[in-house]
Design a protein around this motif. Structure first.
Motif, PDB file in Angstrom:
ATOM      1  N   HIS A 173      20.832  27.500  34.417  1.00  0.00           N
ATOM      2  CA  HIS A 173      19.853  27.010  35.334  1.00  0.00           C
ATOM      3  C   HIS A 173      20.735  26.531  36.757  1.00  0.00           C
ATOM      4  CE1 HIS A 173      17.450  26.951  31.996  1.00  0.00           C
ATOM      5  NE2 HIS A 173      18.103  26.828  31.199  1.00  0.00           N
ATOM      6  N   ILE A 174      21.422  27.221  37.100  1.00  0.00           N
ATOM      7  CA  ILE A 174      22.058  26.734  38.444  1.00  0.00           C
ATOM      8  C   ILE A 174      21.267  27.017  39.623  1.00  0.00           C
ATOM      9  CG2 ILE A 174      24.007  27.424  39.974  1.00  0.00           C
ATOM     10  CD1 ILE A 174      25.060  25.905  37.549  1.00  0.00           C
ATOM     11  N   LYS A 175      20.916  25.991  40.098  1.00  0.00           N
ATOM     12  CA  LYS A 175      19.838  26.168  41.338  1.00  0.00           C
ATOM     13  C   LYS A 175      20.488  26.049  42.912  1.00  0.00           C
ATOM     14  CE  LYS A 175      15.880  25.035  39.043  1.00  0.00           C
ATOM     15  NZ  LYS A 175      16.505  25.746  37.859  1.00  0.00           N
ATOM     16  N   MET A 176      19.797  26.482  43.718  1.00  0.00           N
ATOM     17  CA  MET A 176      20.237  26.572  45.178  1.00  0.00           C
ATOM     18  C   MET A 176      19.657  25.110  45.820  1.00  0.00           C
ATOM     19  SD  MET A 176      20.267  29.109  47.735  1.00  0.00           S
ATOM     20  CE  MET A 176      20.069  28.727  49.346  1.00  0.00           C
ATOM     21  N   ALA A 177      20.597  24.565  46.433  1.00  0.00           N
ATOM     22  CA  ALA A 177      20.392  23.299  47.064  1.00  0.00           C
ATOM     23  C   ALA A 177      19.572  23.485  48.298  1.00  0.00           C
ATOM     24  CB  ALA A 177      21.926  22.607  47.554  1.00  0.00           C
ATOM     25  N   THR A 178      18.265  22.898  48.352  1.00  0.00           N
ATOM     26  CA  THR A 178      17.571  23.102  49.455  1.00  0.00           C
ATOM     27  C   THR A 178      17.562  21.879  50.408  1.00  0.00           C
ATOM     28  OG1 THR A 178      15.596  22.358  48.127  1.00  0.00           O
ATOM     29  CG2 THR A 178      15.982  24.680  48.674  1.00  0.00           C
ATOM     30  N   VAL A 179      17.953  20.767  49.893  1.00  0.00           N
ATOM     31  CA  VAL A 179      17.982  19.491  51.024  1.00  0.00           C
ATOM     32  C   VAL A 179      19.469  19.472  51.370  1.00  0.00           C
ATOM     33  CG1 VAL A 179      17.710  16.876  50.742  1.00  0.00           C
ATOM     34  CG2 VAL A 179      16.435  18.336  49.307  1.00  0.00           C
ATOM     35  N   GLY A 180      19.334  19.032  52.521  1.00  0.00           N
ATOM     36  CA  GLY A 180      20.559  18.835  53.498  1.00  0.00           C
ATOM     37  C   GLY A 180      21.445  20.336  53.687  1.00  0.00           C
ATOM     38  N   ASN A 181      20.694  21.334  53.650  1.00  0.00           N
ATOM     39  CA  ASN A 181      21.251  22.580  53.687  1.00  0.00           C
ATOM     40  C   ASN A 181      20.795  23.390  54.957  1.00  0.00           C
ATOM     41  OD1 ASN A 181      22.381  25.277  53.480  1.00  0.00           O
ATOM     42  ND2 ASN A 181      21.675  25.511  51.305  1.00  0.00           N
ATOM     43  N   PRO A 182      21.256  22.925  56.269  1.00  0.00           N
ATOM     44  CA  PRO A 182      21.010  23.536  57.281  1.00  0.00           C
ATOM     45  C   PRO A 182      21.169  25.120  57.583  1.00  0.00           C
ATOM     46  CG  PRO A 182      23.247  22.531  57.459  1.00  0.00           C
ATOM     47  CD  PRO A 182      22.932  22.237  56.250  1.00  0.00           C
ATOM     48  N   GLY A 183      21.989  25.605  56.375  1.00  0.00           N
ATOM     49  CA  GLY A 183      21.943  27.200  56.512  1.00  0.00           C
ATOM     50  C   GLY A 183      20.681  27.774  55.964  1.00  0.00           C
ATOM     51  N   LEU A 184      19.804  27.184  55.648  1.00  0.00           N
ATOM     52  CA  LEU A 184      18.275  27.556  55.317  1.00  0.00           C
ATOM     53  C   LEU A 184      17.497  27.548  56.605  1.00  0.00           C
ATOM     54  CD1 LEU A 184      17.735  26.139  51.760  1.00  0.00           C
ATOM     55  CD2 LEU A 184      18.267  28.403  52.219  1.00  0.00           C
ATOM     56  N   HIS A 185      17.665  27.192  57.461  1.00  0.00           N
ATOM     57  CA  HIS A 185      17.119  27.115  58.890  1.00  0.00           C
ATOM     58  C   HIS A 185      15.530  26.685  58.656  1.00  0.00           C
ATOM     59  CE1 HIS A 185      20.622  28.806  60.567  1.00  0.00           C
ATOM     60  NE2 HIS A 185      20.436  29.874  59.347  1.00  0.00           N
ATOM     61  N   PHE A 186      15.372  25.711  57.915  1.00  0.00           N
ATOM     62  CA  PHE A 186      13.943  25.221  57.896  1.00  0.00           C
ATOM     63  C   PHE A 186      14.115  23.692  57.882  1.00  0.00           C
ATOM     64  CE2 PHE A 186      14.117  24.249  53.296  1.00  0.00           C
ATOM     65  CZ  PHE A 186      14.180  25.683  52.737  1.00  0.00           C
ATOM     66  N   ALA A 187      13.052  23.027  58.052  1.00  0.00           N
ATOM     67  CA  ALA A 187      13.084  21.572  58.397  1.00  0.00           C
ATOM     68  C   ALA A 187      13.464  20.789  56.963  1.00  0.00           C
ATOM     69  CB  ALA A 187      11.692  20.862  58.714  1.00  0.00           C
ATOM     70  N   THR A 188      14.391  19.688  57.065  1.00  0.00           N
ATOM     71  CA  THR A 188      14.934  19.021  56.170  1.00  0.00           C
ATOM     72  C   THR A 188      13.637  18.570  54.945  1.00  0.00           C
ATOM     73  OG1 THR A 188      16.905  18.137  57.495  1.00  0.00           O
ATOM     74  CG2 THR A 188      16.175  16.850  55.640  1.00  0.00           C
ATOM     75  N   LEU A 189      12.708  18.123  55.897  1.00  0.00           N
ATOM     76  CA  LEU A 189      11.529  17.487  54.807  1.00  0.00           C
ATOM     77  C   LEU A 189      11.088  18.667  54.025  1.00  0.00           C
ATOM     78  CD1 LEU A 189       9.269  15.266  57.247  1.00  0.00           C
ATOM     79  CD2 LEU A 189      10.398  14.569  54.908  1.00  0.00           C
ATOM     80  N   LEU A 190      10.915  19.863  54.445  1.00  0.00           N
ATOM     81  CA  LEU A 190      10.402  20.948  53.608  1.00  0.00           C
ATOM     82  C   LEU A 190      11.319  21.149  52.242  1.00  0.00           C
ATOM     83  CD1 LEU A 190       9.577  23.676  56.262  1.00  0.00           C
ATOM     84  CD2 LEU A 190       8.233  22.284  54.730  1.00  0.00           C
ATOM     85  N   GLY A 191      12.733  20.959  52.523  1.00  0.00           N
ATOM     86  CA  GLY A 191      13.560  21.336  51.508  1.00  0.00           C
ATOM     87  C   GLY A 191      13.227  20.481  50.317  1.00  0.00           C
ATOM     88  N   GLY A 192      12.776  19.077  50.694  1.00  0.00           N
ATOM     89  CA  GLY A 192      12.607  18.301  49.717  1.00  0.00           C
ATOM     90  C   GLY A 192      11.187  18.245  48.631  1.00  0.00           C
ATOM     91  N   LEU A 193      10.684  19.093  49.206  1.00  0.00           N
ATOM     92  CA  LEU A 193       9.249  19.193  48.545  1.00  0.00           C
ATOM     93  C   LEU A 193       9.387  19.810  47.075  1.00  0.00           C
ATOM     94  CD1 LEU A 193       7.059  21.079  51.252  1.00  0.00           C
ATOM     95  CD2 LEU A 193       6.714  18.829  50.673  1.00  0.00           C
ATOM     96  N   PRO A 194       8.439  19.157  46.268  1.00  0.00           N
ATOM     97  CA  PRO A 194       8.624  19.603  44.863  1.00  0.00           C
ATOM     98  C   PRO A 194       8.366  21.088  44.705  1.00  0.00           C
ATOM     99  CG  PRO A 194       6.949  17.910  44.969  1.00  0.00           C
ATOM    100  CD  PRO A 194       7.337  18.515  46.772  1.00  0.00           C
ATOM    101  N   GLY A 195       9.426  21.563  43.733  1.00  0.00           N
ATOM    102  CA  GLY A 195       9.614  23.206  43.526  1.00  0.00           C
ATOM    103  C   GLY A 195      10.170  23.810  44.691  1.00  0.00           C
TER     104      GLY A 195
END
Lengths: 105, 160
Positions: free
Chosen positions: B61-83
């Protein structure tokens, strides 16, 4: 272009000793290349891998990585490393007279 | 390269995996597997959240970090959305499967089969209350930092 001499014949190789013209290779020189790579005697299991390397190269134009070897050559990864301790895909490619496989995985 | 100035080839690497995210775990695994493929001796040392990669219950269950990951190139707020992490993890693992990059559990099993040593960090295991049987069977031992340095002697240390 550097060359190597096996059984009195000259072959074109790259800086690391991999064949650049795989069609120049023949089975009778494999044992001599293997000895150079520290492999004393080629068993049937070594040959299974060497022939698979040639087959893959003929089919796809490139040698397989260790992962592909482990999945499809019929020799599991643990045994591949016992047969070719200094890197199965790399050493088997050299013995099989094909260029070095370039995959990262 | 000229014949008289060949640099010394690398013969041994000790790779530290200190992060427990998908993008934190894979680079160390790829470096270790690639080293073995080149005939280079390799040991993997898992520390802190990197221990998740060898944890029996967690390594699937190793997950991709979506918060604080500028490499994803989307708004920080979106990264924290559930799911969001689950969606991005799914996307990445699909892409990796297409390239025949193995899953974390399969990759680690494969690396152990190449003859690389797998070790857990004692300080981190103590910190998280983990014991040897919490880890997958390929883990050779839980070792101290001193033992790690002794093991790494004569080679290169890579921190990821």
């Amino acid at each position: 272009m550097p060359t190597k001499t096996y059984r009195g014949r000259e072959f074109e190789v790259d800086a690391e000793g991999f064949f650049t013209v795989p069609s120049q290779w023949s089975e009778d020189i494999a044992a001599e290349i293997a000895r150079e790579e520290g492999i004393g005697e080629l068993t049937d299991r070594h040959w299974q891998v060497i022939k698979f390397m040639r087959h893959e190269y003929d089919e796809k134009g490139a040698g397989p990585t260790v992962r592909v070897l482990g999945k499809t050559s019929g020799v599991p990864i643990k045994e591949l490393y016992q047969l070719f301790p200094r890197g199965p895909a790399k050493i088997a490619a050299k013995i099989a007279g094909i260029p070095k496989p370039r995959g990262c995985i | 390269m000229s014949d008289n100035a060949q640099p010394m080839p690398i013969e041994k690497v000790s790779i530290i995996v200190s992060k427990g995210s998908l993008d934190g775990v894979y680079p160390g695994l790829i470096m270790a597997n690639g080293a073995r493929a080149e005939g280079i001796e390799a040991d993997l040392f898992f520390t802190f959240f990197g221990l998740d990669a060898i944890h029996k219950a967690r390594h699937e269950h190793i997950k991709m970090a979506t918060v604080g990951n500028p490499g994803l190139h989307f708004a920080t707020l979106l990264g924290g959305l559930p799911g969001m992490s689950a969606v991005m993890t799914h996307y990445m693992t699909q892409r990796m499967a297409k390239l025949d990059i193995p899953s974390v559990p399969e990759f680690i099993e494969m690396i152990a089969d190449t003859g690389a040593g797998l070790y857990a960090c004692k300080a981190s295991a103590d910190l998280f209350g983990l014991e040897k049987n919490d880890f997958i069977p390929q883990v050779a031992d839980i070792i101290t930092v001193g033992e790690f340095y002794a093991m790494a002697a004569g080679g290169q240390i890579i921190f990821t």
